[in-house]
Design a protein around this motif. Structure first.
Motif, mmCIF file in Angstrom:
data_model
loop_
_atom_site.group_PDB
_atom_site.id
_atom_site.type_symbol
_atom_site.label_atom_id
_atom_site.label_comp_id
_atom_site.label_asym_id
_atom_site.label_seq_id
_atom_site.Cartn_x
_atom_site.Cartn_y
_atom_site.Cartn_z
ATOM 1 N N MET A 266 44.960 1.501 24.572
ATOM 2 C CA MET A 266 45.053 0.608 23.818
ATOM 3 C C MET A 266 45.121 1.413 22.351
ATOM 4 O O MET A 266 45.134 0.464 21.549
ATOM 5 C CB MET A 266 44.180 -1.111 24.362
ATOM 6 N N ALA A 267 44.138 1.940 22.324
ATOM 7 C CA ALA A 267 44.079 2.066 20.862
ATOM 8 C C ALA A 267 44.799 3.110 19.678
ATOM 9 O O ALA A 267 45.149 3.342 18.714
ATOM 10 C CB ALA A 267 42.294 3.263 20.619
ATOM 11 N N SER A 268 45.644 3.458 20.345
ATOM 12 C CA SER A 268 46.808 4.384 19.994
ATOM 13 C C SER A 268 47.685 5.187 21.321
ATOM 14 O O SER A 268 47.413 4.377 22.606
ATOM 15 C CB SER A 268 46.002 5.690 19.033
ATOM 16 N N GLY A 269 48.820 5.491 20.794
ATOM 17 C CA GLY A 269 49.630 5.820 21.708
ATOM 18 C C GLY A 269 50.826 4.546 21.765
ATOM 19 O O GLY A 269 50.723 3.870 21.143
ATOM 20 N N ASN A 270 51.756 5.140 22.953
ATOM 21 C CA ASN A 270 53.267 4.314 22.867
ATOM 22 C C ASN A 270 52.610 2.714 23.634
ATOM 23 O O ASN A 270 53.085 1.537 22.758
ATOM 24 C CB ASN A 270 53.382 4.664 24.485
ATOM 25 N N MET A 271 52.005 2.483 24.270
ATOM 26 C CA MET A 271 51.505 1.146 24.787
ATOM 27 C C MET A 271 51.089 0.138 23.782
ATOM 28 O O MET A 271 51.317 -0.495 23.177
ATOM 29 C CB MET A 271 49.926 1.410 25.667
ATOM 30 N N ASN B 95 39.178 3.598 30.101
ATOM 31 C CA ASN B 95 40.806 4.409 30.397
ATOM 32 C C ASN B 95 41.721 3.343 29.296
ATOM 33 O O ASN B 95 42.161 3.704 28.768
ATOM 34 C CB ASN B 95 40.804 4.336 31.609
ATOM 35 N N LEU B 96 41.385 2.038 29.909
ATOM 36 C CA LEU B 96 41.889 0.933 29.412
ATOM 37 C C LEU B 96 41.860 1.402 27.310
ATOM 38 O O LEU B 96 42.035 0.911 26.939
ATOM 39 C CB LEU B 96 41.425 -0.220 30.147
ATOM 40 N N ALA B 97 40.572 1.272 27.266
ATOM 41 C CA ALA B 97 40.132 1.481 25.391
ATOM 42 C C ALA B 97 40.800 2.039 25.145
ATOM 43 O O ALA B 97 41.754 1.980 24.037
ATOM 44 C CB ALA B 97 38.756 1.426 25.220
ATOM 45 N N PRO C 51 37.325 -2.512 16.721
ATOM 46 C CA PRO C 51 38.107 -1.529 17.393
ATOM 47 C C PRO C 51 37.459 -0.670 19.159
ATOM 48 O O PRO C 51 36.831 -2.488 19.274
ATOM 49 C CB PRO C 51 36.634 -0.859 16.607
ATOM 50 N N LEU C 52 38.188 -0.523 19.653
ATOM 51 C CA LEU C 52 38.135 -0.137 20.602
ATOM 52 C C LEU C 52 37.641 0.947 21.592
ATOM 53 O O LEU C 52 38.646 1.653 21.674
ATOM 54 C CB LEU C 52 39.560 -1.051 21.070
ATOM 55 N N ASP C 53 36.176 0.708 21.412
ATOM 56 C CA ASP C 53 35.883 2.182 21.878
ATOM 57 C C ASP C 53 34.304 1.674 22.997
ATOM 58 O O ASP C 53 34.316 0.971 23.299
ATOM 59 C CB ASP C 53 35.106 2.497 20.345
ATOM 60 N N ASP C 54 34.095 2.931 22.850
ATOM 61 C CA ASP C 54 33.277 3.306 23.928
ATOM 62 C C ASP C 54 31.935 2.307 24.016
ATOM 63 O O ASP C 54 31.781 1.488 24.862
ATOM 64 C CB ASP C 54 32.686 4.428 24.095
ATOM 65 N N PRO D 80 39.652 -9.517 26.656
ATOM 66 C CA PRO D 80 39.277 -8.854 25.797
ATOM 67 C C PRO D 80 39.980 -7.612 25.198
ATOM 68 O O PRO D 80 39.615 -7.948 23.544
ATOM 69 C CB PRO D 80 37.475 -8.933 25.700
ATOM 70 N N PHE D 81 40.315 -7.057 26.102
ATOM 71 C CA PHE D 81 41.024 -6.426 25.326
ATOM 72 C C PHE D 81 41.875 -6.782 24.518
ATOM 73 O O PHE D 81 42.253 -6.157 22.955
ATOM 74 C CB PHE D 81 41.545 -5.254 26.087
ATOM 75 N N ILE D 82 42.553 -7.297 25.165
ATOM 76 C CA ILE D 82 44.587 -7.098 24.355
ATOM 77 C C ILE D 82 43.987 -8.053 22.986
ATOM 78 O O ILE D 82 44.715 -7.997 22.122
ATOM 79 C CB ILE D 82 44.701 -8.555 25.606
#
Lengths: 209, 209, 209, 209
Positions: free
Chosen positions: C113-118, C108-110, C190-193, C179-181
């Motif tokens: 973070m990958a795209s969208g408002n946040m 969900n977090l990935a 990339p922030l993928d599965d 690590p995501f940030i």
DNA sequence: GATTAACCGAGACGGTACGTCACGTCTTTAA
DNA sequence: TTAAAGACGTGACGTACCGTCTCGGTTAATC
């Protein structure tokens, strides 16, 4: 229909003596007009007609802005009426001689011009009238009204044989009133009894036969 | 004294003859002052001093608003100077007799007051001066300056024996100039040669011995 | 405490449930807040938060600039709220095992973070918070809020005996979220599965007893 | 010709070793670059990159604005270079064991992140890179450069048999560095030795065979 | 006594102009 | 030719006031 809308939309400040329609609904607040006009003059004196804000007037009068605009169509209209209230005409008494009548009238004029509502308001009135035809006309009315007593004095003088009959009334009046206006608006010289005496001393011989 | 600091911060519009500081940096755009003042008067004539927008003046003068505010501290200051430029003093000639000198001077005055810059501007000047001490003083200067030629005429008349020596100069000047101001600002009566003649006919006998 | 005065002066954007004061005067335009915030984000996305003009936002939102400034104290405050709206917290479900819960949460977090408002907004949020204490605090709140579900997952894991009880919660959360940030803001990886799986593969063994 | 104009118009910050043209006229002020860049960072730290005014930088550097723009094409370009100067890469020593190497590296990183140029500048860098491709690339370079020593440490660990060989380098690096970034930019939690120890305690077992 | 219509205060609304500020450029004199 | 100084056009800022428009509530005359 239109008339009704008109009336209900805007002010009734035109001296309607008898508006017998009972007017349903809540009547307009009684003292509001007075409070608003007073506040208008107060604020104007403090910050000038320039710099005068409707919100401030409303607050000062303890009234909402909507109430003001329900009664006057615009800031100009409000100011106009406030000004008209501020100046009320001189009236002349008959003291028996032109000299005394003139002296009385001019002293009265000097006193009013030196301070008070008219003194504060006249410059603004004049400036405004440049771009406001309606005010210009009201100002003309007022001026004519103010000239009237002076004309009456001179008229009586002619009838009594104290004043030459061959002179132009307008020019005479201008000669008497003009110097006051000039001093008030431009030179700032004092408008006191000495000035009245000087002026009378200068002009009276001219107009007597 | 305060004026010095003032001047270094803002415009130099005070006719200083010699500012010998080498003035580093890019000099102020040459014709900008002129263009701005002209635009100011133009716009004022079109929409009144009320309704006059700085952005419009700037665009009209081909100049940015910042440039205007670099040279004048406020809209008031700008208008003030534009007004001062709009009116330049009368000068009187010596035609040999008081009657002719006065006639010439008053006709000149009548002409100027009837139309032109001074006519347009005087009401605004007066109104503004009520709440602006600086303008009030400048206006006083201007008035004094304008009275000077008339005083000179009367002075010459006294020396020639054409004018009584026992009268107050100020009152005499007021008696001549006042009616013009009064007509211009309040009555709206015409300022023409006939009026000048009437006035002279009324006042001249008074001042001659 | 100061917040109360603040709130009464400006916007009410704090989810107050019961404001029982009768609220005199014309109520604030209903959809305006929404329209303004939407316009703000739209414009920001088009030209960046830099280059974003209030007049443009106002026009886009069909609202006057004054209306905006009546609701937010500054451009910063407006943007701040627009940003806050752009990011809403994650919530975690209970899937029965730490592994599944974490996988769900991180995926969900990935995705977010990958795209969208946040994704668009986070960098600006961070930069702004450096010199804006208020935003810093709101950001802290938001972060804490976002950490909550993760803490809950780990808590449940401990209760079930799936997670060691001797580890520091904060450090664990940092190890999962950090690590995501990092990828999002700095490396651009990339922030993928696959990344989620790698990370879980790396960290899960550590926290299990 | 074009090249000459280009060079004479804009900056020389590209390591030109020998510009043997004698360059007529006044030479560029020697320490100006340094002074400007220093002033830029100073001002940025005081008021943020937002709120930073070129005039202020110029004055602070004792330099005219024109001089700045002669050397950098834009505010962005200047800030970009100032930022590049502010951050210089870490290097790692070989202490003989993965545990010691990592501890040393992470303590170094923590120290730098806790305060100093990089700490102040990183948020701005990130935000700016969103809308500036050039800066984004430089930032990527920098990041890659900073990851290098960590990769080297892990590489040596594998060669020594201290680190499992089946793990993804990138994920490992992210797991170590990410939490620092996260704390620094978002949570505000302390970056101290305790944190380094906690993190090492958590992650080391994972990567050892 | 209930209805109804015009009023009232408060205050939000779309506009328009204000005066300020920072940008990046341009134009002087001095070195 | 470059430097410092500083004026320039542009364009956004946040504020103030205008005149209008809701609101919830009063206050009479009418039903």
């Amino acid at each position: 229909m239109a008339a009704t809308a008109e009336r209900s939309r805007r002010s009734d400040h035109n001296g309607d003596v008898t508006d017998d329609a009972p007017r349903r609904g809540r009547p307009r607040s009684a003292g509001a007009d007075e409070a608003i006009l007073t506040a208008t003059l107060d604020v104007a004196r403090e910050v000038g007609f320039r710099g005068m804000a409707m919100d401030v007037i409303a607050e000062r009068a303890g009234v909402s802005k909507a109430t003001i605009y329900r009664r006057w169509a615009s800031k100009e209209a409000l100011v106009l009426e406030a000004l008209r209230r501020a100046i009320n005409p001189l009236d002349a008494v008959d003291l028996g001689s032109v000299r005394d009548d003139l002296a009385s009238y001019l002293r009265n004029l000097a006193e009013r011009m030196a301070s008070g509502n008219m003194a504060d308001v006249l410059p603004h009135l004049i400036e405004w009238s440049v771009h406001d035809r309606q005010l210009r006309e009201q100002l003309d009315d007022y001026v004519a009204h103010r000239r009237a007593p002076l004309v009456a004095i001179l008229q009586r003088g002619i009838e009594r044989g104290e004043v030459r009959a061959d002179l132009d009334f307008d020019t005479m009046v201008d000669a008497f009133v003009g110097p006051f206006i000039y001093r008030k608006l431009l030179t700032g010289s004092p408008l006191d009894d000495a000035f009245v005496d000087d002026l009378l001393g200068l002009l009276l011989p001219t107009i007597t036969p």
